[in-house]
Design a protein around this motif. Structure first.
Motif, mmCIF file in Angstrom:
data_model
loop_
_atom_site.group_PDB
_atom_site.id
_atom_site.type_symbol
_atom_site.label_atom_id
_atom_site.label_comp_id
_atom_site.label_asym_id
_atom_site.label_seq_id
_atom_site.Cartn_x
_atom_site.Cartn_y
_atom_site.Cartn_z
ATOM 1 N N ASN A 1 6.742 10.241 -1.000
ATOM 2 C CA ASN A 1 7.475 8.660 -1.209
ATOM 3 C C ASN A 1 5.855 7.824 -1.358
ATOM 4 N N ILE A 2 5.666 7.548 -2.514
ATOM 5 C CA ILE A 2 4.591 6.701 -2.811
ATOM 6 C C ILE A 2 4.962 5.235 -3.194
ATOM 7 N N GLN A 3 6.147 4.879 -2.740
ATOM 8 C CA GLN A 3 6.428 3.604 -3.181
ATOM 9 C C GLN A 3 5.800 2.285 -2.314
ATOM 10 N N MET A 4 5.128 3.010 -1.289
ATOM 11 C CA MET A 4 4.489 2.273 -0.411
ATOM 12 C C MET A 4 3.192 1.427 -1.013
#
Lengths: 250, 348
Positions: free
Chosen positions: A84-87
């Motif tokens: 999850n690299i939407q951060m």
């Protein structure tokens, strides 16, 4: 790393069925096979992300489940597809997490040096202060690889690193994989769908079918017309390009 | 270095100035000069009412916004907060249980019940959303709001059955007018908990990046997840017990700060805390001044201002996608996200 009769069941479906093989150190090993053949599950089990039902994964002379997670994370790194690299983290902040197993919350000047080197190695210095969710897919993947380099492990496991990348970025990713092995001396284990990448860039190929190993050997040994036709149930032709066996399927 | 700290310095200055102003806003006329000249009556008002109120406000602002920040990071969903994650309603339910079973209960025993219920409620909510794995990020807060309302409904029903509605109303609508020396000190708990959150900030960030990601770095995912939620729930409960429910802060403040500072908790936590305190303080001062000498509950002011900011936030996302706001930089230089991404896509 030795793997002995590894088995995994989901419900009453056996996904991985008695898989045994040894991973040679300092080489690139690709796991290939059709969808549902169990290659990603095997990857998950040898990286402690998935618990195995029976069998044994021996890593550096010690059973995998006996390793302390933190110690293991200094020796073995895994990148899955579901990161999850939407951060809104900058590339540098992400790469710094690679030093977490060593220094926890307090990064030493040496850690920052290692992070800088990793960023340089992945040619990410110009992007270091950009947020990850603003980057393209290829840059993002490189940022994750930089984190793995900063993690400084002997073993690097990558689950479909070329997924969702175009030909240019996917090929570059495979060249990076080769460099991780040749220049940094890492053992790289990949799950790949693109068998020609596996053939061209890896030393060994492990082909899976129906939860079992269909063929394990050097790229030349595995990439034959007969083997591939049997594994994928499609017609194959093998061409020899630059001394590597590449396949055409139709 | 100075540049990255500019927002922190500005926020601190604004907070200090407004905090001092707020000490001299109220029904009883209080001036710094009288206070310094040693007027005993004035000093008493100051120590018993004004100062506790200010401290409670600061703790509330800091606590609620940090609790929200932690929850958002751990669930990697920007819409999760103590309000939309059933924490507040669970804490209220805990207070009701304390009132029902121990009618003579002290503030501390009520606080214990609130802690227990809030922690449990938050755990159940997160356990639930982890099991279901929603594809759409907006589903998570929706489920949280529904879950919160179910608990809230249960609370109302029980309160009605036992004639407790009146007693409970203090905790349903947040306000600071009952904050007096000797009966608000529980909110101070928020301070050590916020410090704890700062210590484990990187752990929370890593857990927010996913189960596989944390395992790869040797971080125990479940332990950190539930420890973080417990911290959040305890901060929230300690505030609900004293002040009552104050919604929106845990939702809006972390989102606004993240727009400027990004999602690295270590970098954003101090600003989030400061901005939260400032926001609550301003809302409280507005509530005290608008219909002077009476006052409006802060929940009302926060609700109005909060809704406006929240709608603004949504419009901003609609227009600019997930791009960060860059202070003092040409916005045209960073343009790699091709399409506005309204869904946010935090849940992968």
């Amino acid at each position: 790393m030795h793997i002995q009769s590894l088995t995994k069941q989901y419900g009453d479906k056996t996904v991985v069925d008695g898989v045994s093989f040894s991973i040679p150190k300092g080489k690139v090993i690709s796991l290939i096979g059709p969808n549902g053949a169990g290659k990603s599950t095997v990857m998950g089990m040898i990286s402690r992300l998935i618990a195995h039902d029976s069998g044994l994964v021996e890593f550096e002379g010690k059973a995998m489940h006996k390793w302390k997670s933190r110690e293991l994370s200094k020796r073995l790194a895994i990148l899955t597809q579901q990161n999850n690299i939407q951060m809104k983290l900058t590339v540098r902040e992400l790469v710094c997490f690679g030093r977490f197993p060593y220094s926890g919350n307090r990064l030493t000047p040496e850690d920052h040096e290692i992070v800088d080197r990793a960023l340089d190695y992945m040619e990410l210095h110009d992007f270091a202060d950009r947020f990850i969710d603003e980057l393209s897919g290829g840059q993002r993947q490189r940022a994750l690889i930089a984190m793995v380099i900063a993690q400084d492990t002997d073993y690097v496991l990558l689950d479909e690193p070329t997924n969702n990348l175009d030909i240019y970025h996917a090929t570059n990713m495979m060249k990076i994989v080769r460099r991780l092995c040749d220049e940094l001396g890492k053992t790289v284990i990949l799950v790949l769908h693109e068998i020609n990448y596996a053939a061209f860039y890896s030393d060994y190929i492990c082909a899976f079918k129906d939860g079992k190993i269909a063929k394990f050997g050097t790229a030349e040994e595995v990439m034959t017309k007969e083997n591939l036709s049997e594994i994928y149930q499609v017609d194959f032709e093998i061409l020899n390009i630059k001394g590597k066996p590449l396949s055409i399927y139709y | 270095m100075l540049k990255s700290n500019r927002s922190t310095i500005l926020l601190s200055l604004a907070l200090i100035v407004l905090a001092i102003c707020s000490l001299f806003v109220g029904v009883i006329d209080l001036t710094p000069r009288d206070l310094l000249s040693g007027d005993l009556h004035q000093l008493e008002v100051f120590v018993v009412s004004r100062l506790p109120r200010l401290l409670a406000i600061l703790c509330t602002g800091v606590g609620m916004s940090v609790a929200g920040l932690i929850m958002q990071q751990l669930c990697s969903n920007k819409f999760v907060s103590p309000t939309t994650g059933a924490t507040i309603s669970s804490a209220q339910f805990g207070i009701l249980l304390a009132l029902l079973f121990f009618p003579t209960s002290t503030l501390w025993s009520r606080a214990l019940f609130a802690f227990g219920a809030a922690i449990l409620g938050t755990w159940v909510f997160v356990w639930f959303i982890q099991r279901i794995q929603f594809k759409d990020a907006v589903m998570v807060p929706l489920v949280g709001i529904m879950f919160g309302n179910v608990i809230g409904g249960l609370t109302s029903y029980l309160a009605y059955q036992h004639d407790m509605t009146q007693a409970l109303s203090t905790w349903l609508v947040g306000h600071f007018s009952l904050v007096l020396k000797g009966r608000y000190e529980i909110v101070w708990l928020a301070v050590p908990l916020v410090i704890l959150a700062f210590v484990f900030a990187n752990h929370f960030n890593i857990v927010g990046l996913g189960r596989d990601f944390s395992k790869n770095l040797g971080v125990p995912y479940n332990l950190v997840l539930f420890a973080g939620l417990t911290i959040s729930a305890m901060i929230t409960a300690s505030i609900v017990v004293v002040v009552g429910s104050i919604s929106y802060i845990g939702l809006i403040v972390p989102n606004v700060v993240a727009m400027f500072k990004g999602d690295k908790i270590r970098g954003a936590l101090v600003d989030t805390a400061l901005f939260g305190a400032l926001f609550v303080l301003v809302c409280d001062m507005i509530g005290r001044v608008v219909i002077f000498p009476y006052e409006l509950p802060i929940e009302l002011i926060v609700g109005i201002l909060g809704s406006l900011i929240f709608i603004g936030l949504l419009f901003y996302r609609l227009k600019n996608g997930r791009k960060a706001v860059r202070l003092g930089k040409n916005p045209g230089t960073s343009c790699c996200s091709p399409l506005p991404d309204l869904k946010g896509g935090e849940m992968s």
